[in-house]
Design an enzyme around this catalytic site. Structure first.
Site, mmCIF file in Angstrom:
data_model
loop_
_atom_site.group_PDB
_atom_site.id
_atom_site.type_symbol
_atom_site.label_atom_id
_atom_site.label_comp_id
_atom_site.label_asym_id
_atom_site.label_seq_id
_atom_site.Cartn_x
_atom_site.Cartn_y
_atom_site.Cartn_z
ATOM 1 C CB ALA A 194 -0.938 -0.009 1.212
ATOM 2 C CG ASP A 195 3.225 2.370 3.396
ATOM 3 O OD1 ASP A 195 2.343 3.220 3.562
ATOM 4 O OD2 ASP A 195 3.649 1.641 4.306
ATOM 5 C CG LEU A 196 6.505 -0.242 -1.248
ATOM 6 C CD1 LEU A 196 7.186 -1.552 -1.649
ATOM 7 C CD2 LEU A 196 7.544 0.783 -0.858
ATOM 8 N N GLY A 243 3.131 5.671 -3.102
ATOM 9 C CA GLY A 243 4.236 6.557 -3.454
ATOM 10 C C GLY A 243 4.483 6.620 -4.946
#
Length: 386
Positions: free
Chosen positions: A168-170, A173
């Site tokens: 989710a973070d990657l 970003g």
């Protein structure tokens, strides 16, 4: 500072960021030459600085995500800190953030930012976006993966698993960086900035589309298949006679016949029920058992050579230590030196795209560039008044 000749040289990015999603986005903008100014809290800064101490006393996530940036400390809740942030944003091209829902709006509304700098591209990354019943929820990677169904579709039936990297973070970003580049291109035409908001939940459900379509349009609930593929077979790990594991990935029916030829599975090759992948899925246990038994009679090296000769895709099931010394990384010159605040250098992977700078970037100490950046703002203001 931005590197002359790089695609984003001359652009200033102000990042009010923490953890992973926004720092990955801004680091890639720095890789492309932007001057990224990371704004951190005076009392400890980005909390990912404290995740671990694996890299000469620094956190591995922080080193990976923040080299090539300048760090300043501002208490943006104070009048002085807010005024300094606004002076920065007047000169900026991009304002990136991933704070808790509503935090940026308490500092400055979208209308205030537009009035302050009409050319400013603003981008917020959050768990669920600015609308909907979840818009005010704090969100971290595990939580969003769970809500988006990724965790339930990873692992085995009844044994869900979180992927080993923060999807989710990657994803948030990377999508943010893509949207920012598009907005900067649009600004070249319109002269005005854009307001962007990237939802990590939206990113993951986009990636869930094949499974969602199978359910909404076909009524099919695809069960997780561990290291195998949920809807293609044979596609997964098989153990050779020497104990090594090879991933074999049959993507089409021609490759199926080639695999049968390598393994001597003539009966399966002639079985018309198995000619197409849909049929092989219906007889999955038969197919995978036969392939596993045949693979178990080969050494990994001999089988790999035979698969290469016949054009059957395969790969190794590598551990982290294997990847660290992977020949592709060496031959591709993917390792680069990064300087730590201590003056020591460590090797990190260069970004997987061209245009990145050729120098030795530095991981900033907390607030290392505060005086430098504030002086630049003062000098720029004097130049404007002259």
């Amino acid at each position: 500072m931005s590197e002359a000749g790089a695609p984003l040289a001359g652009l200033r990015v102000v990042a009010l960021e923490q953890a992973v999603a926004a720092p990955l986005c801004s680091r890639h903008l720095a890789d492309l030459g932007a001057d990224v100014i990371k704004v951190e809290r005076p009392d400890g800064g980005d909390f990912s600085r404290g995740y671990d101490t694996f890299v000469n006393g620094m956190a591995s996530h922080f080193v990976w995500l923040n080299y090539g940036k300048r760090s300043i400390t501002l208490d943006v809740k104070s009048p002085e800190g807010k005024a300094a942030l606004f002076r920065l944003l007047e000169t900026a091209d991009v304002f990136l953030s991933n704070l808790s829902p509503g935090a940026v709006e308490r500092i400055a509304s979208a209308d205030e930012l537009e009035k302050l700098n009409p050319r400013l591209v603003t981008c917020q990354i959050s768990g669920y976006g600015p609308v909907g019943p979840y818009r005010e929820r704090k969100a971290f990677d595990l939580l969003v993966q769970g809500e988006a169904g990724v965790t339930a579709n990873t692992g085995l039936p009844g044994e869900p698993a979180k992927p080993g990297v923060s999807l989710a973070d990657l994803g948030g970003g990377i999508y943010a960086a893509t949207a920012i580049l598009a907005a900067l291109r649009s600004r070249d035409v319109t002269g005005r900035g854009e307001r962007l908001h990237i939802s990590m939940f939206d990113v993951l459900v986009e990636w869930m589309s094949p499974l969602l379509l199978a359910y909404t349009e076909g009524g099919a609930v695809i069960e997780p298949a561990g290291t195998r593929h949920a809807t293609i077979t044979p596609y997964g790990p098989f153990r050779a006679a020497d104990g090594s594991v090879l991933n074999i990935a049959v993507q089409n029916d021609r490759q199926w016949l080639r695999l049968c030829a390598v393994l001597g599975l003539d009966d399966l090759a002639r079985d018309t029920r198995l000619t197409m992948n849909s049929g092989r899925l219906r007889h999955r246990e038969k197919v995978e058992s036969a392939v596993a038994e045949a693979v178990s009679t080969w050494s990994a090296a001999e089988l790999a050579a035979a698969l290469d000769r016949e054009g059957v895709p395969w790969g190794r099931l590598n551990e982290t230590a294997d990847v660290a010394r992977h020949p592709q990384l060496e031959e591709g010159h993917r390792w680069r030196a990064v300087e730590l605040p201590s003056g020591d250098s460590v090797s990190v992977l260069a970004p997987p795209f061209p245009f990145a700078g050729r120098g030795t970037p530095r991981v900033p100490a907390l607030g290392e560039h505060t005086d430098e950046v504030l002086k630049e703002l003062s000098d720029e203001a004097k130049a404007d008044d002259a």
